[in-house]
Design a protein around this motif. Structure first.
Motif, short mmCIF file in Angstrom:
data_model
loop_
_atom_site.label_atom_id
_atom_site.label_comp_id
_atom_site.label_asym_id
_atom_site.label_seq_id
_atom_site.Cartn_x
_atom_site.Cartn_y
_atom_site.Cartn_z
N LEU A 216 -10.61 -8.80 -5.49
CA LEU A 216 -9.14 -8.84 -5.50
C LEU A 216 -8.59 -8.44 -4.14
N LEU A 217 -9.14 -7.37 -3.55
CA LEU A 217 -8.66 -6.92 -2.25
C LEU A 217 -8.91 -7.98 -1.17
N ARG A 218 -10.07 -8.64 -1.27
CA ARG A 218 -10.36 -9.70 -0.28
C ARG A 218 -9.39 -10.88 -0.45
N ALA A 219 -9.08 -11.19 -1.70
CA ALA A 219 -8.14 -12.29 -1.95
C ALA A 219 -6.76 -11.96 -1.40
N ILE A 220 -6.34 -10.68 -1.56
CA ILE A 220 -5.05 -10.27 -1.01
C ILE A 220 -5.07 -10.32 0.50
N ALA A 221 -6.21 -9.90 1.10
CA ALA A 221 -6.32 -9.87 2.56
C ALA A 221 -6.27 -11.27 3.15
N SER A 222 -6.72 -12.26 2.37
CA SER A 222 -6.72 -13.64 2.89
C SER A 222 -5.40 -14.37 2.61
N TYR A 223 -4.47 -13.67 1.99
CA TYR A 223 -3.17 -14.27 1.70
C TYR A 223 -2.46 -14.61 3.00
N GLU A 224 -1.93 -15.82 3.11
CA GLU A 224 -1.35 -16.28 4.37
C GLU A 224 0.17 -16.27 4.35
N GLY A 225 0.75 -15.60 3.37
CA GLY A 225 2.20 -15.53 3.31
C GLY A 225 2.75 -14.41 4.20
N ALA A 226 3.94 -13.93 3.84
CA ALA A 226 4.59 -12.89 4.63
C ALA A 226 3.74 -11.62 4.63
N PRO A 227 3.59 -10.96 5.79
CA PRO A 227 2.79 -9.73 5.86
C PRO A 227 3.29 -8.66 4.90
N GLU A 228 4.64 -8.58 4.73
CA GLU A 228 5.19 -7.56 3.83
C GLU A 228 4.71 -7.78 2.40
N THR A 229 4.63 -9.05 1.99
CA THR A 229 4.16 -9.36 0.64
C THR A 229 2.70 -8.97 0.48
N CYS A 230 1.91 -9.23 1.51
CA CYS A 230 0.49 -8.89 1.47
C CYS A 230 0.30 -7.38 1.32
N VAL A 231 1.07 -6.61 2.10
CA VAL A 231 0.99 -5.15 2.03
C VAL A 231 1.45 -4.66 0.66
N ALA A 232 2.52 -5.25 0.14
CA ALA A 232 3.04 -4.83 -1.16
C ALA A 232 2.01 -5.07 -2.26
N LEU A 233 1.34 -6.23 -2.23
CA LEU A 233 0.32 -6.52 -3.22
C LEU A 233 -0.82 -5.51 -3.17
N GLU A 234 -1.22 -5.17 -1.95
CA GLU A 234 -2.32 -4.21 -1.80
C GLU A 234 -1.90 -2.82 -2.26
N THR A 284 -4.83 4.55 5.08
CA THR A 284 -5.32 4.02 6.37
C THR A 284 -5.19 2.51 6.39
N MET A 285 -4.13 2.02 5.76
CA MET A 285 -3.96 0.58 5.66
C MET A 285 -3.59 -0.01 7.00
N ARG A 286 -3.48 -1.30 7.02
CA ARG A 286 -3.21 -2.04 8.25
C ARG A 286 -1.91 -1.57 8.91
N PRO A 287 -1.76 -1.83 10.18
CA PRO A 287 -0.57 -1.37 10.91
C PRO A 287 0.74 -1.78 10.27
N ALA A 288 0.75 -2.84 9.50
CA ALA A 288 2.01 -3.30 8.89
C ALA A 288 2.62 -2.23 8.00
N PHE A 289 1.80 -1.24 7.55
CA PHE A 289 2.33 -0.21 6.67
C PHE A 289 2.86 0.99 7.45
N ALA A 290 2.61 1.04 8.73
CA ALA A 290 3.06 2.18 9.53
C ALA A 290 4.57 2.18 9.65
N ARG A 291 5.16 3.38 9.79
CA ARG A 291 6.61 3.48 9.94
C ARG A 291 7.04 2.79 11.21
N PRO A 292 8.06 1.94 11.20
CA PRO A 292 8.51 1.24 12.41
C PRO A 292 8.93 2.23 13.49
#
Length: 300
Positions: A216-234, A284-292
């Protein structure tokens, strides 16, 4: 001589009030304006009194005589018939004000004051709506277990077993509120436990194998939509929060150093604060989760 229906129909108004007697204190008072009202003359505690019985012909001769006999029984018991009538009228008014509908409305108002979630309130109102057609107008203190069972079986007959079970609990909540406010003696829904079919529990699909979860995590990681959606799913897979709680999340709720997400009560279904301890992965998720950063915000 006792009155007859013919005499009553023939009684015409005069210039002043006059009375027709039926005996035993029962009289028909005929007023100059044409109104005809039943009265019963009696003495109580040494005082002369008159009991208002009703208006003729809405109250006929037979009903007026029955009221006279009832008043005589009250006198024999040492009670003032006029006071007995007032108390009965007050009790009837109280019963009308304390119907199931009225108590259900008060319970809903209480939950609104407690700031329950709108979805919770809507579900509660919907469930109460299933009961109202059959018992809504009934005084809460007079509703019996068989009456409630009839309501539940109507829902059960449609195959909605889970709804019927929830409805029993909701009706019981109204009764417990009535008991707490002194308008009912008990909750009859307790006697209905097991009286309707028990819903068959159906477990929802779930990933419980580590390998499948990794997939499931690999499938989410390969999602090619908006990065925010990918982070939210994870995030949802790692925190088990509701979609609405995730959508409305604010940076102020996250303590990244302690890896804790503190969701305020007003965003929770039960209106209680909830603390989510985030896993090492979600910390320790991807940088997209870091505070702007401030400069990133300024560029926006």
């Amino acid at each position: 001589m006792p009155l007859t229906d013919l005499e009553l129909r023939a009684a015409k108004p005069r210039d002043s009030l006059f009375k027709l007697s039926d005996g035993g204190g029962l009289q028909l008072w005929v007023y100059p304006d044409g109104a005809r009202r039943w009265r019963m003359a009696y003495r109580f505690a040494g005082a002369q009194k008159a009991l208002a019985i009703g208006v003729y012909p809405a109250v006929g001769l037979k009903e007026a005589r029955e009221a006279r006999e009832q008043a005589k029984r009250s006198l024999a018991e040492g009670r003032d018939p006029s006071l007995v009538k007032k108390m009965a009228k007050a009790a009837k008014a109280s019963a009308s004000a304390n119907t199931f509908d009225a108590l259900a409305g008060e319970l809903l108002d209480k939950k609104r004051r407690e700031a329950k979630a709108e979805r919770t309130l809507s579900k509660l109102e919907w469930l109460l709506g299933l009961a109202r057609p059959m018992i809504g107008a009934r005084p809460i203190a007079e509703i019996t277990a068989p009456e409630i069972l009839a309501v539940l079986r109507k829902v059960e007959s449609r195959g909605r077993l889970e709804t019927a079970a929830r409805l029993r609990g909701t009706i019981g909540e109204v009764f417990r509120f009535a008991v707490a406010t002194g308008r009912a003696e008990g909750d009859p829904t307790g006697a209905l436990k097991g009286a309707i079919a028990t819903p068959i529990v159906q477990h929802r699909a779930a990933i419980i194998e580590p390998k499948a979860f990794g997939g499931l995590l690999r499938a989410i990681a390969s999602y090619e939509g908006a990065p925010e959606t990918c982070v939210a799913l994870e995030l949802m897979t790692l925190t088990f929060v509701r979609p609405g709680e995730l959508r409305s999340a604010e940076w102020a709720e996250f303590d990244l150093d302690k890896a804790v997400w503190a969701i305020p009560g007003e965003k929770m279904k039960m209106r209680r604060p909830h603390r989510v301890s985030r896993s090492r992965r979600s910390s320790t998720m991807r940088p997209a989760f870091a505070r702007p950063a401030a400069e990133t915000n300024s560029e926006r």
